[in-house]
Design a protein around this motif. Structure first.
Motif, PDB file in Angstrom:
ATOM      1  N   ASN A 151     -23.002 -20.766  -0.909  1.00  0.00           N
ATOM      2  CA  ASN A 151     -23.546 -21.586  -2.008  1.00  0.00           C
ATOM      3  C   ASN A 151     -24.903 -22.195  -1.649  1.00  0.00           C
TER       4      ASN A 151
ATOM      5  N   ARG B 120     -26.321 -26.608  -9.362  1.00  0.00           N
ATOM      6  CA  ARG B 120     -25.128 -27.127  -8.686  1.00  0.00           C
ATOM      7  C   ARG B 120     -25.527 -27.900  -7.426  1.00  0.00           C
TER       8      ARG B 120
ATOM      9  N   ARG C 111     -29.319 -39.040   6.317  1.00  0.00           N
ATOM     10  CA  ARG C 111     -28.266 -39.093   5.294  1.00  0.00           C
ATOM     11  C   ARG C 111     -27.184 -38.036   5.396  1.00  0.00           C
ATOM     12  N   CYS C 112     -27.458 -36.932   6.049  1.00  0.00           N
ATOM     13  CA  CYS C 112     -26.528 -35.801   5.965  1.00  0.00           C
ATOM     14  C   CYS C 112     -25.925 -35.436   7.326  1.00  0.00           C
TER      15      CYS C 112
ATOM     16  N   CYS D 249     -22.306 -36.166   8.739  1.00  0.00           N
ATOM     17  CA  CYS D 249     -21.176 -35.324   8.321  1.00  0.00           C
ATOM     18  C   CYS D 249     -21.423 -33.840   8.599  1.00  0.00           C
ATOM     19  N   HIS D 250     -22.594 -33.353   8.229  1.00  0.00           N
ATOM     20  CA  HIS D 250     -22.824 -31.903   8.326  1.00  0.00           C
ATOM     21  C   HIS D 250     -23.328 -31.461   9.704  1.00  0.00           C
TER      22      HIS D 250
ATOM     23  N   LYS E  65     -12.689 -30.325  -3.908  1.00  0.00           N
ATOM     24  CA  LYS E  65     -11.529 -29.731  -3.227  1.00  0.00           C
ATOM     25  C   LYS E  65     -11.216 -28.339  -3.761  1.00  0.00           C
TER      26      LYS E  65
ATOM     27  N   MET F 274     -17.941 -36.353  -0.038  1.00  0.00           N
ATOM     28  CA  MET F 274     -19.395 -36.490   0.127  1.00  0.00           C
ATOM     29  C   MET F 274     -19.910 -37.607  -0.775  1.00  0.00           C
TER      30      MET F 274
HETATM   31  C1  HEC Z   1     -19.656 -38.564   4.165  1.00  0.00           C
HETATM   32  C2  HEC Z   1     -19.909 -37.206   4.621  1.00  0.00           C
HETATM   33  C3  HEC Z   1     -21.027 -36.422   3.938  1.00  0.00           C
HETATM   34  C4  HEC Z   1     -22.361 -36.762   3.811  1.00  0.00           C
HETATM   35  C5  HEC Z   1     -23.055 -38.025   4.291  1.00  0.00           C
HETATM   36  C6  HEC Z   1     -22.991 -35.639   3.153  1.00  0.00           C
HETATM   37  N1  HEC Z   1     -22.068 -34.664   2.875  1.00  0.00           N
HETATM   38 FE1  HEC Z   1     -22.434 -32.886   1.952  1.00  0.00          FE
HETATM   39  N2  HEC Z   1     -20.416 -32.490   1.899  1.00  0.00           N
HETATM   40  C7  HEC Z   1     -19.456 -33.268   2.503  1.00  0.00           C
HETATM   41  C8  HEC Z   1     -18.143 -32.705   2.220  1.00  0.00           C
HETATM   42  C9  HEC Z   1     -16.810 -33.264   2.701  1.00  0.00           C
HETATM   43  C10 HEC Z   1     -18.355 -31.570   1.397  1.00  0.00           C
HETATM   44  C11 HEC Z   1     -17.265 -30.666   0.780  1.00  0.00           C
HETATM   45  C12 HEC Z   1     -16.451 -31.454  -0.237  1.00  0.00           C
HETATM   46  C13 HEC Z   1     -15.324 -30.667  -0.869  1.00  0.00           C
HETATM   47  O1  HEC Z   1     -15.106 -29.503  -0.510  1.00  0.00           O
HETATM   48  O2  HEC Z   1     -14.640 -31.213  -1.763  1.00  0.00           O
HETATM   49  C14 HEC Z   1     -19.810 -31.453   1.239  1.00  0.00           C
HETATM   50  C15 HEC Z   1     -20.438 -30.444   0.513  1.00  0.00           C
HETATM   51  C16 HEC Z   1     -21.811 -30.257   0.493  1.00  0.00           C
HETATM   52  C17 HEC Z   1     -22.469 -29.138  -0.126  1.00  0.00           C
HETATM   53  C18 HEC Z   1     -21.792 -27.948  -0.824  1.00  0.00           C
HETATM   54  C19 HEC Z   1     -21.532 -26.860   0.194  1.00  0.00           C
HETATM   55  C20 HEC Z   1     -20.996 -25.578  -0.424  1.00  0.00           C
HETATM   56  O3  HEC Z   1     -20.682 -24.643   0.356  1.00  0.00           O
HETATM   57  O4  HEC Z   1     -20.896 -25.478  -1.647  1.00  0.00           O
HETATM   58  C21 HEC Z   1     -23.820 -29.314   0.048  1.00  0.00           C
HETATM   59  C22 HEC Z   1     -24.927 -28.402  -0.431  1.00  0.00           C
HETATM   60  C23 HEC Z   1     -23.989 -30.547   0.793  1.00  0.00           C
HETATM   61  N3  HEC Z   1     -22.748 -31.089   1.048  1.00  0.00           N
HETATM   62  C24 HEC Z   1     -25.208 -31.058   1.183  1.00  0.00           C
HETATM   63  C25 HEC Z   1     -25.390 -32.350   1.690  1.00  0.00           C
HETATM   64  C26 HEC Z   1     -26.682 -32.973   1.912  1.00  0.00           C
HETATM   65  C27 HEC Z   1     -28.028 -32.288   1.706  1.00  0.00           C
HETATM   66  C28 HEC Z   1     -26.449 -34.245   2.338  1.00  0.00           C
HETATM   67  C29 HEC Z   1     -27.457 -35.333   2.620  1.00  0.00           C
HETATM   68  C30 HEC Z   1     -28.319 -35.704   1.504  1.00  0.00           C
HETATM   69  C31 HEC Z   1     -24.997 -34.408   2.421  1.00  0.00           C
HETATM   70  N4  HEC Z   1     -24.406 -33.238   2.025  1.00  0.00           N
HETATM   71  C32 HEC Z   1     -24.348 -35.568   2.859  1.00  0.00           C
HETATM   72  C33 HEC Z   1     -19.663 -34.415   3.247  1.00  0.00           C
HETATM   73  C34 HEC Z   1     -20.859 -35.113   3.340  1.00  0.00           C
END
Ligand code: HEC
Length: 132
Positions: free
Chosen positions: A59, A67, A35-36, A39-40, A79, A91
């Motif tokens: 964070n 959060r 799931r993650c 992107c990550h 953003k 996300m």
């Molecule tokens: C479609 C792409 C995408 C997927 C899939 C995704 N993320 Fe993200 N995630 C992002 C983006 C883009 C941001 C930052 C958004 C913003 O800054 O507005 C983010 C932000 C985050 C943050 C906050 C980071 C911070 O420094 O505060 C966390 C924690 C996170 N994601 C965890 C996860 C986890 C765990 C999963 C899987 C369950 C996941 N993400 C799935 C794109 C994704």
């Protein structure tokens, strides 16, 4: 209780807690990969200007657990700067993830790569009500 029984129960507790935590991280890793990761990224490094990094993110290893739980449940596109950088992708939410899944995946990202924060329990996830 004699000392032998006490010692044996102590060993059991250690073995039991080790298997449980190892299993949680393995499950968390699986969720991360399905799931993650797209992107990550596998190394938690994200994609510059698009997807926030999780490795070394203040964070992610910080104390605001509520959060983090809400971000997994409801997705995230605030953003606002994260460690001084903006990311313009959106996300996606994960409304079908169970509290235990969320605890496992958060535990995984908080203890992977260079991150060395505490694991998250199911109770900590349950304590966070609502999506936002
Ligand atoms: C479609 C792409 C995408 C997927 C899939 C995704 N993320 Fe993200 N995630 C992002 C983006 C883009 C941001 C930052 C958004 C913003 O800054 O507005 C983010 C932000 C985050 C943050 C906050 C980071 C911070 O420094 O505060 C966390 C924690 C996170 N994601 C965890 C996860 C986890 C765990 C999963 C899987 C369950 C996941 N993400 C799935 C794109 C994704």
């Amino acid at each position: 209780m004699n000392n032998k029984v006490l010692f044996l129960s102590f060993i059991c507790v250690i073995i039991f807690s080790n298997t449980v935590s190892a299993q949680d991280l393995a499950k968390g890793k699986k969720i991360y990969e399905t799931r993650c990761l797209v992107c990550h990224q596998a190394d938690g490094g994200g994609v510059p200007n698009m997807n926030a990094p999780l490795d070394g993110a203040s964070n992610v290893v910080g104390n605001n657990i509520a959060r983090l739980v809400r971000i997994i449940r409801a997705g995230y596109s605030e953003k606002v700067p994260l460690d001084g950088m903006y990311y313009n992708n959106v996300m996606t939410p994960n409304p079908d993830l169970k509290d235990a899944d969320i605890a496992n995946v958060l535990s995984y990202i908080r203890t992977s790569w260079s991150n060395k924060a505490s694991k998250i329990t199911v109770a900590q996830v349950q304590a966070v009500k609502g999506k936002k």
